[in-house]
Design a protein around this motif. Structure first.
Motif, PDB file in Angstrom:
ATOM      1  N   TRP A 172      -2.953   4.939   2.636  1.00  0.00           N
ATOM      2  CA  TRP A 172      -3.502   5.089   3.977  1.00  0.00           C
ATOM      3  C   TRP A 172      -3.714   3.761   4.695  1.00  0.00           C
ATOM      4  CZ3 TRP A 172      -3.242   9.811   5.860  1.00  0.00           C
ATOM      5  CH2 TRP A 172      -3.187  10.884   4.966  1.00  0.00           C
ATOM      6  N   PHE A 173      -3.860   2.669   3.938  1.00  0.00           N
ATOM      7  CA  PHE A 173      -3.967   1.370   4.592  1.00  0.00           C
ATOM      8  C   PHE A 173      -2.728   1.079   5.431  1.00  0.00           C
ATOM      9  CE2 PHE A 173      -2.964  -3.177   4.618  1.00  0.00           C
ATOM     10  CZ  PHE A 173      -4.082  -3.686   5.245  1.00  0.00           C
ATOM     11  N   GLY A 174      -1.594   1.644   5.040  1.00  0.00           N
ATOM     12  CA  GLY A 174      -0.356   1.413   5.765  1.00  0.00           C
ATOM     13  C   GLY A 174      -0.435   1.824   7.223  1.00  0.00           C
ATOM     14  N   PHE A 175      -1.184   2.886   7.523  1.00  0.00           N
ATOM     15  CA  PHE A 175      -1.294   3.338   8.908  1.00  0.00           C
ATOM     16  C   PHE A 175      -2.127   2.358   9.736  1.00  0.00           C
ATOM     17  CE2 PHE A 175      -0.430   7.355   6.659  1.00  0.00           C
ATOM     18  CZ  PHE A 175       0.651   7.795   7.396  1.00  0.00           C
ATOM     19  N   HIS A 217       4.057   9.630  -0.905  1.00  0.00           N
ATOM     20  CA  HIS A 217       5.483   9.329  -0.820  1.00  0.00           C
ATOM     21  C   HIS A 217       5.805   8.597   0.480  1.00  0.00           C
ATOM     22  CE1 HIS A 217       9.809   9.814  -1.293  1.00  0.00           C
ATOM     23  NE2 HIS A 217       9.555  10.131  -2.543  1.00  0.00           N
ATOM     24  N   VAL A 218       6.780   7.704   0.397  1.00  0.00           N
ATOM     25  CA  VAL A 218       7.152   6.891   1.554  1.00  0.00           C
ATOM     26  C   VAL A 218       7.714   7.757   2.682  1.00  0.00           C
ATOM     27  CG1 VAL A 218       9.475   6.430   0.665  1.00  0.00           C
ATOM     28  CG2 VAL A 218       8.415   4.828   2.279  1.00  0.00           C
ATOM     29  N   PHE A 219       8.357   8.881   2.351  1.00  0.00           N
ATOM     30  CA  PHE A 219       8.874   9.767   3.392  1.00  0.00           C
ATOM     31  C   PHE A 219       7.727  10.404   4.185  1.00  0.00           C
ATOM     32  CE2 PHE A 219      12.831  10.574   0.573  1.00  0.00           C
ATOM     33  CZ  PHE A 219      13.373   9.368   1.002  1.00  0.00           C
ATOM     34  N   PHE A 220       6.638  10.727   3.512  1.00  0.00           N
ATOM     35  CA  PHE A 220       5.450  11.252   4.194  1.00  0.00           C
ATOM     36  C   PHE A 220       4.925  10.215   5.170  1.00  0.00           C
ATOM     37  CE2 PHE A 220       0.826  11.339   4.455  1.00  0.00           C
ATOM     38  CZ  PHE A 220       0.561  12.653   4.800  1.00  0.00           C
ATOM     39  N   PHE A 221       4.863   8.973   4.740  1.00  0.00           N
ATOM     40  CA  PHE A 221       4.360   7.914   5.600  1.00  0.00           C
ATOM     41  C   PHE A 221       5.256   7.722   6.817  1.00  0.00           C
ATOM     42  CE2 PHE A 221       4.425   3.432   6.869  1.00  0.00           C
ATOM     43  CZ  PHE A 221       3.088   3.232   7.176  1.00  0.00           C
ATOM     44  N   VAL A 222       6.562   7.696   6.611  1.00  0.00           N
ATOM     45  CA  VAL A 222       7.494   7.481   7.719  1.00  0.00           C
ATOM     46  C   VAL A 222       7.410   8.624   8.727  1.00  0.00           C
ATOM     47  CG1 VAL A 222       9.941   7.315   8.333  1.00  0.00           C
ATOM     48  CG2 VAL A 222       9.063   6.060   6.350  1.00  0.00           C
ATOM     49  N   ALA A 223       7.347   9.863   8.233  1.00  0.00           N
ATOM     50  CA  ALA A 223       7.286  11.024   9.130  1.00  0.00           C
ATOM     51  C   ALA A 223       6.003  11.024   9.952  1.00  0.00           C
ATOM     52  CB  ALA A 223       7.394  12.313   8.321  1.00  0.00           C
ATOM     53  N   ARG A 224       4.876  10.785   9.285  1.00  0.00           N
ATOM     54  CA  ARG A 224       3.596  10.795  10.002  1.00  0.00           C
ATOM     55  C   ARG A 224       3.486   9.605  10.951  1.00  0.00           C
ATOM     56  NH1 ARG A 224       3.858  15.054   7.718  1.00  0.00           N
ATOM     57  NH2 ARG A 224       2.113  16.348   7.005  1.00  0.00           N
ATOM     58  N   ALA A 279       0.810  -1.213   0.000  1.00  0.00           N
ATOM     59  CA  ALA A 279       0.000   0.000   0.000  1.00  0.00           C
ATOM     60  C   ALA A 279       0.845   1.265   0.000  1.00  0.00           C
ATOM     61  CB  ALA A 279      -0.932   0.010   1.213  1.00  0.00           C
ATOM     62  N   VAL A 280       2.022   1.215   0.616  1.00  0.00           N
ATOM     63  CA  VAL A 280       2.827   2.425   0.802  1.00  0.00           C
ATOM     64  C   VAL A 280       3.880   2.600  -0.298  1.00  0.00           C
ATOM     65  CG1 VAL A 280       4.462   3.588   2.332  1.00  0.00           C
ATOM     66  CG2 VAL A 280       2.470   2.397   3.288  1.00  0.00           C
ATOM     67  N   LEU A 281       4.646   1.567  -0.581  1.00  0.00           N
ATOM     68  CA  LEU A 281       5.807   1.713  -1.457  1.00  0.00           C
ATOM     69  C   LEU A 281       5.463   2.100  -2.901  1.00  0.00           C
ATOM     70  CD1 LEU A 281       8.008  -1.251  -0.141  1.00  0.00           C
ATOM     71  CD2 LEU A 281       8.141   1.178   0.442  1.00  0.00           C
ATOM     72  N   PRO A 282       4.469   1.477  -3.552  1.00  0.00           N
ATOM     73  CA  PRO A 282       4.195   1.843  -4.950  1.00  0.00           C
ATOM     74  C   PRO A 282       3.194   2.979  -5.112  1.00  0.00           C
ATOM     75  CG  PRO A 282       2.884  -0.071  -4.376  1.00  0.00           C
ATOM     76  CD  PRO A 282       3.642   0.322  -3.130  1.00  0.00           C
ATOM     77  N   LEU A 291      13.959  14.174   5.308  1.00  0.00           N
ATOM     78  CA  LEU A 291      14.080  13.675   3.938  1.00  0.00           C
ATOM     79  C   LEU A 291      12.970  14.212   3.051  1.00  0.00           C
ATOM     80  CD1 LEU A 291      15.089   9.949   4.588  1.00  0.00           C
ATOM     81  CD2 LEU A 291      16.551  11.819   3.803  1.00  0.00           C
ATOM     82  N   LEU A 292      11.771  14.338   3.586  1.00  0.00           N
ATOM     83  CA  LEU A 292      10.663  14.886   2.814  1.00  0.00           C
ATOM     84  C   LEU A 292      10.926  16.344   2.458  1.00  0.00           C
ATOM     85  CD1 LEU A 292       7.811  14.284   1.708  1.00  0.00           C
ATOM     86  CD2 LEU A 292       6.899  15.120   3.879  1.00  0.00           C
ATOM     87  N   TRP A 293      11.402  17.112   3.435  1.00  0.00           N
ATOM     88  CA  TRP A 293      11.730  18.517   3.168  1.00  0.00           C
ATOM     89  C   TRP A 293      12.865  18.636   2.160  1.00  0.00           C
ATOM     90  CZ3 TRP A 293      16.519  20.759   4.172  1.00  0.00           C
ATOM     91  CH2 TRP A 293      16.585  22.141   3.957  1.00  0.00           C
ATOM     92  N   PHE A 294      13.895  17.808   2.306  1.00  0.00           N
ATOM     93  CA  PHE A 294      15.077  17.907   1.437  1.00  0.00           C
ATOM     94  C   PHE A 294      14.729  17.557  -0.011  1.00  0.00           C
ATOM     95  CE2 PHE A 294      18.979  16.168  -0.462  1.00  0.00           C
ATOM     96  CZ  PHE A 294      19.849  17.240  -0.249  1.00  0.00           C
ATOM     97  N   PHE A 295      14.028  16.453  -0.220  1.00  0.00           N
ATOM     98  CA  PHE A 295      13.705  16.020  -1.576  1.00  0.00           C
ATOM     99  C   PHE A 295      12.618  16.878  -2.217  1.00  0.00           C
ATOM    100  CE2 PHE A 295      16.026  12.310  -0.285  1.00  0.00           C
ATOM    101  CZ  PHE A 295      16.561  11.796  -1.469  1.00  0.00           C
ATOM    102  N   LYS A 296      11.757  17.487  -1.390  1.00  0.00           N
ATOM    103  CA  LYS A 296      10.679  18.299  -1.951  1.00  0.00           C
ATOM    104  C   LYS A 296      11.101  19.743  -2.174  1.00  0.00           C
ATOM    105  CE  LYS A 296       5.897  19.748  -1.136  1.00  0.00           C
ATOM    106  NZ  LYS A 296       4.709  19.650  -0.240  1.00  0.00           N
TER     107      LYS A 296
END
Length: 354
Positions: free
Chosen positions: A196-199, A257-264, A159-162, A240-245
């Motif tokens: 969102w299923f990832g959460f 994005h996976v960085f959004f998921f990890v941060a949240r 759900a998260v990676l792709p 990482l989200l701030w840096f890449f964005k």
């Protein structure tokens, strides 16, 4: 007969409920010019944690509810049908909040294409119901606990990676709108299963390991580990989200994005651990949030009713309905009566309720 309640679960769910009401109220009533205010970035960040927290704690609480009666569920006894009915109710409510009219005769004549798309869009309730059904089926099919945990992890990764890649595919050219709405944000869809299923899956996994740790007397150490993991994930994912964005410009939409998921997820783990440690040393907790967390679905119903009534009135009176909406959700009769009746035992943050 007495039922065990983990009070930190109710507390976290109550906090998510209050901020969910705040999000709807702010989005409906805030002056457009305030969105550019310096302090709004903090409000926006906090509001962005509401849905992940709600989904996470829904998965956490679901496993706590299913696990003790697992044999009865697999034997298709009464608890199995009650659980299916609850999931169906959540699913139905998600769609009822978006019906264009409560008169079926007017649907065919007066409903526009945009209203049909809004009806079949996926909001948080549909996302929760669909995810709960999937988790429920997997729990029934996977008889070995380790296989179940591994399967949930695989589904979470799927759900998260792709998600970033799937969001760029024109699925509407292949599949119907009601199906696509569960995968990507189309129409008024804000909470597709990707990512969102990832959460919810994370909530299930954290609950599964928590139960194992508590059985061995290590709940305190486990939550300390979750707090540390949450801090590291929140800091790393946000950076990482701030840096890449913002620095590299490689991320246009951060939501899939996976960085959004990890941060949240890191922030949610921090909140979960803090709720656990807040409840743990107290014998008695007199908090409205605990009561609200135990009646979340009823509060959502009152919130939805207030929004529908407000939209039915004139634009000038919507401000009044917005505040009445907030007031109604916070003064649900069962919650108001139960406030002050919640106790917490010192050993595990567990309440005993008759």
């Amino acid at each position: 007969m007495q039922n065990e309640r983990l009070l930190f679960v109710d507390l976290m769910r109550g906090i998510a409920l209050i901020f969910m009401i705040e999000v709807h109220t702010v989005n409906a009533l805030m002056h457009p010019g305030w969105y550019k205010a310096p302090w709004f970035s903090l409000v926006d960040f906090i509001n962005g944690l509401v849905a992940p927290s709600f989904l996470f704690i829904a998965g956490f609480a679901f496993l706590l509810a299913v696990q003790p009666q697992l044999d009865a569920h697999r034997a298709l006894r009464m608890p199995f049908w009650i659980m299916l009915a609850r999931i169906a109710l959540i699913w139905l409510l998600g769609y009822l909040l978006h019906v264009p009219s409560f008169l079926l005769s007017s649907w065919r004549k007066e409903t526009t294409l945009e209203q049909w798309q809004q009806l079949f869009s996926v909001d948080v309730l549909q996302c929760i119901a669909c995810a709960l059904l999937l988790i429920f089926v997997l729990r029934l099919l996977c008889k070995h606990d380790g296989i179940f945990a591994a399967t949930i992890l695989v589904f979470a990764g799927a759900a998260v990676l792709p998600a970033s890649w799937v969001f760029r595919i024109d699925l509407l050219s292949v599949f119907p709108f009601p199906l696509v709405a569960y995968l990507i944000p189309v129409g008024s869809t804000f909470f597709p299963l990707l990512p969102w299923f990832g959460f919810m899956a994370a909530g299930v996994l954290v609950a599964w390991f928590f139960l194992r740790s508590r059985a061995r007397g290590g709940a305190n150490w486990y939550m300390q580990g979750m707090l540390l993991i949450g801090i590291v994930s929140a800091i790393t994912g946000t950076f990482l989200l701030w840096f890449f964005k913002h620095r590299l410009g490689l991320i246009l939409d951060e939501r899939p994005h996976v960085f959004f998921f990890v941060a949240r997820l890191g922030c949610v783990l921090i909140l979960c651990a803090l709720c656990f440690f807040f409840c743990r040393p107290r014998r008695t907790i007199n908090l409205f949030l605990l009561c609200a967390g135990q009646e979340t679905l009823e509060a959502v119903l009152h919130l939805g009713q207030g929004i529908v009534e407000g939209l039915a009135e004139t634009q000038e009176s919507f401000l009044v309905f917005g505040f009445r909406d907030f007031h109604r959700a916070l003064h649900i009769p069962p919650l108001h009566k139960r406030q002050g009746q919640v106790g917490c035992q010192r050993a595990d943050g567990i309440a005993q309720e008759s």
